[in-house]
Design an enzyme around this catalytic site. Structure first.
Site, PDB file in Angstrom:
ATOM      1  N   PHE A   1      -5.310  -5.527  57.827  1.00 21.40           N
ATOM      2  CA  PHE A   1      -6.730  -5.878  57.809  1.00 21.40           C
ATOM      3  C   PHE A   1      -7.220  -6.473  59.111  1.00 21.40           C
ATOM      4  O   PHE A   1      -8.419  -6.479  59.380  1.00 21.40           O
ATOM      5  CB  PHE A   1      -7.010  -6.882  56.672  1.00 21.40           C
ATOM      6  CG  PHE A   1      -6.497  -8.270  56.953  1.00 21.40           C
ATOM      7  CD1 PHE A   1      -7.231  -9.169  57.723  1.00 21.40           C
ATOM      8  CD2 PHE A   1      -5.268  -8.699  56.455  1.00 21.40           C
ATOM      9  CE1 PHE A   1      -6.759 -10.449  57.993  1.00 21.40           C
ATOM     10  CE2 PHE A   1      -4.787  -9.968  56.730  1.00 21.40           C
ATOM     11  CZ  PHE A   1      -5.544 -10.837  57.502  1.00 21.40           C
TER      12      PHE A   1
ATOM     13  N   GLU B   1      -7.252  -1.763  52.564  1.00 24.48           N
ATOM     14  CA  GLU B   1      -8.259  -1.730  51.504  1.00 24.48           C
ATOM     15  C   GLU B   1      -9.277  -2.855  51.661  1.00 24.48           C
ATOM     16  O   GLU B   1     -10.313  -2.851  50.990  1.00 24.48           O
ATOM     17  CB  GLU B   1      -7.586  -1.812  50.131  1.00 24.48           C
ATOM     18  CG  GLU B   1      -6.913  -3.126  49.803  1.00 24.48           C
ATOM     19  CD  GLU B   1      -5.519  -3.277  50.418  1.00 24.48           C
ATOM     20  OE1 GLU B   1      -4.854  -4.279  50.112  1.00 24.48           O
ATOM     21  OE2 GLU B   1      -5.107  -2.402  51.203  1.00 24.48           O
TER      22      GLU B   1
ATOM     23  N   SER C   1       2.601  -7.492  57.113  1.00 25.15           N
ATOM     24  CA  SER C   1       3.487  -8.611  56.781  1.00 25.15           C
ATOM     25  C   SER C   1       4.939  -8.163  56.703  1.00 25.15           C
ATOM     26  O   SER C   1       5.246  -6.974  56.545  1.00 25.15           O
ATOM     27  CB  SER C   1       3.078  -9.215  55.432  1.00 25.15           C
ATOM     28  OG  SER C   1       3.398  -8.314  54.382  1.00 25.15           O
TER      29      SER C   1
ATOM     30  N   CYS D   1      -1.309 -10.980  65.185  1.00 25.30           N
ATOM     31  CA  CYS D   1       0.155 -11.049  65.188  1.00 25.30           C
ATOM     32  C   CYS D   1       0.666 -11.580  66.519  1.00 25.30           C
ATOM     33  O   CYS D   1       1.837 -11.936  66.640  1.00 25.30           O
ATOM     34  CB  CYS D   1       0.764  -9.688  64.880  1.00 25.30           C
ATOM     35  SG  CYS D   1       0.410  -8.427  66.111  1.00 25.30           S
TER      36      CYS D   1
ATOM     37  N   GLU E   1       4.636 -17.704  58.752  1.00 23.34           N
ATOM     38  CA  GLU E   1       3.511 -17.311  59.593  1.00 23.34           C
ATOM     39  C   GLU E   1       2.223 -17.719  58.876  1.00 23.34           C
ATOM     40  O   GLU E   1       1.914 -17.193  57.808  1.00 23.34           O
ATOM     41  CB  GLU E   1       3.519 -15.807  59.853  1.00 23.34           C
ATOM     42  CG  GLU E   1       2.393 -15.353  60.771  1.00 23.34           C
ATOM     43  CD  GLU E   1       2.389 -13.851  61.027  1.00 23.34           C
ATOM     44  OE1 GLU E   1       1.897 -13.436  62.078  1.00 23.34           O
ATOM     45  OE2 GLU E   1       2.857 -13.101  60.136  1.00 23.34           O
TER      46      GLU E   1
END
Length: 538
Positions: free
Chosen positions: A189, A216, A266, A321, A421
């Site tokens: 996302f 999504e 992830s 990230c 994270e």
């Protein structure tokens, strides 16, 4: 609400007659609570074989504006039959596309980058509406993806093979690179334009066909990019888009006609995809979680370093990230912390569409709750809460998923807030007595996306560069992501696979080597020899 339409007269999303409640949350899905909603939110379509088609799925997921909770659109949970149709369309398009001259494929990429530049404002506004990041950051999202498209325009040079004449008596050998077939991408996302542009432009310019599954939570940018790719001349079936969650992801991993899978997201999802797809013999590149560190030496330039830490730690609300989530100060950290607090307090938290916003909302209520929980675990474990952004309220956007800049100090490596994270605007501060101790802290962390050092010492910088265990190293650079003619080189638990995204590695991921050995000579027959051929004269 944004509306998307094809210049050919086809609508990318279509209004529904009734709203379907969203499904429960998972590693691949979006959950919603009771929230304000449009009476007839538009429904996102699939792209199959060159046609934007309504899904026959009865279940949908709401796409929410993170600043308002408004339902922007609804994403169908694509049926198995529709998924198979998308793969079939890609498979049927492959032979013709594979044999399309590489110069023709490049020209389509040249046209695509031109169209992306033309519509960059439209793409950015969609990203801000669906994902929440500021308009300025959304433009950066598109532009970093655009750089990969420009990189793909040089595919003919990237794909050059090798040739050796007369490897043996009158025999030549050369290598060529050929596409794999149908490839697939599963997107996160946080970069709705950049990550799809990491994937399909490289793949299709190599001669593959593609099935893309956008997040999504924010599929609109992928749909606009697909429209632009078709306008640029990409033939029907070369790029297909399907929507969904767990079932579609598993179908991509399992389908025998899909030869390679790209994923960004992830660790839980990434390792599942890597294991399941690799077990089917597919190539996989999986970019996953991170805990990027910055080591700050006492001799670092104060203002430049503080500005870099604040930008890399809080930019995009920490949903990168490659965000700098952890700072290791060598020596006394107090003066640095005071400077960080001063800069953090000056940042404006607001809806991404509002002027001069520095931080927009995080993607969902669930994400906000998780971020706040991890902050609290740090406090309960003994970390000092230097700046608390959990209770920020934005006038006019009271329902938004906002978290302000947050700083935790005295963090240790056994705290949950450090081990996980956080993926939010939270900066963790640690201390070390020496550069050696700081490097050891970084190297003991399981992740290896990126690490940076801030110093004016060439000796310290070189030691850091040589000893740090991270795929992307910055020296006085906070987010050391290279331009696309290199590759995104995350390592350790941040990456699973053999070949990274874009650059030469990206081209190698989407192609396979074929070697040709040929002999063209007129020699008298010497009879049948069953000995192993060698390059040595007998």
């Amino acid at each position: 609400m944004l509306q998307f339409s094809l210049r050919r007269g086809r609508s990318l999303i279509k209004p529904m007659k009734s709203q379907i409640p969203a499904l429960g949350i998972s590693h691949f899905s979006t959950a919603t609570d009771s929230i304000p909603s449009h009476r007839n939110p538009p429904r996102v379509r699939n792209l199959i074989g060159g046609q934007f088609l309504d899904s026959q799925a009865s279940k949908t997921i709401d796409v929410l504006n993170p600043a308002t909770q408004e339902v922007v659109s609804q994403v169908p949970l694509t049926t198995n039959e529709e998924f198979k149709a998308a793969v079939s369309a890609a498979k049927q398009a492959f032979p013709s596309w594979k044999n399309t001259p590489i110069t023709t494929r490049q020209r389509i990429m040249f046209k695509l980058q031109e169209l992306i530049r033309r519509d960059i404002d439209k793409l950015a506004m969609n990203i801000t509406t669906e994902q929440g990041k500021t308009l300025k950051d959304a433009h950066g999202d598109v532009f970093r993806g655009l750089e990969v498209v420009e990189h793909a325009c040089g595919m003919a040079t990237l794909q050059m093979g090798e040739y050796v004449s007369n490897v043996s008596n009158g025999i030549d050998t050369y290598s060529i690179r050929e596409p794999l077939g149908v490839c697939a991408g599963i997107c996160p996302f946080n970069f709705p334009a950049m990550i799809p542009l990491w994937m399909f432009p490289m793949a299709v310019t190599c001669g593959n066909t593609y099935v893309l599954k956008p997040s999504e939570k924010d599929p609109g940018a992928s749909m606009i990019l697909a429209e632009l790719a078709m306008e640029a001349g990409l033939p029907s079936g070369v790029l297909n888009i399907v929507h969904g969650t767990n079932d579609i992801v598993n179908n991509i991993c399992d389908d025998n006609d899909i030869k390679a899978v790209s994923f960004v997201g992830s660790n839980t999802a990434g390792m599942h995809i890597y294991a399941r797809a690799a077990a089917k013999g597919k190539r996989v590149q999986s970019n996953m979680g991170a805990k990027n560190h910055a080591i700050v030496m006492p001799d670092a330039s104060i203002d430049a370093t503080l500005n870099a830490l604040a930008a890399a730690g809080f930019g995009a609300a920490g949903q990168r990230c490659m965000a700098l989530s952890t700072v290791v100060f060598v020596g006394d950290s107090k003066p640095w912390e005071e400077g960080l607090v001063e800069r953090a307090k000056s940042l404006k938290v607001n809806a991404g569409s509002e002027p001069d916003t520095d931080l927009g909302p995080v993607i969902s209520k669930q994400a906000k709750d998780r971020i706040c929980r991890l902050i609290q675990t740090g406090v309960e474990s003994g970390a000092r809460l230097v700046l608390d952004g959990r209770n920020v309220v934005v006038p006019g956007y009271e329902h938004g998923n906002f978290v302000g800049p947050t700083i935790l100090s005295n963090v240790t490596s056994n705290m949950e807030c450090y081990e996980e994270e956080i993926f939010g605007p939270v900066l963790l501060c640690m201390q070390a007595d020496s550069l050696e101790e700081a490097i050891d802290i970084v190297n003991r962390n399981k992740y290896g996306n990126g690490a940076s050092i801030f110093t004016t010492s060439g000796v310290a910088a070189r030691k850091f560069q040589n000893e740090i265990e991270a795929g992307q190293v910055g020296i006085n650079v906070p987010i050391p992501v290279p331009l696309p003619f290199f590759s995104f080189t995350g390592s350790k638990a941040s990456f699973a696979g053999d070949l990274n995204f874009y650059g030469k590695a990206g081209m190698q991921f989407y192609t396979q080597i074929k070697t040709v050995t040929q002999q063209w000579k007129d020699l008298p027959s010497q009879g049948v020899s069953l000995a192993m051929p060698t390059s040595q004269k007998s």
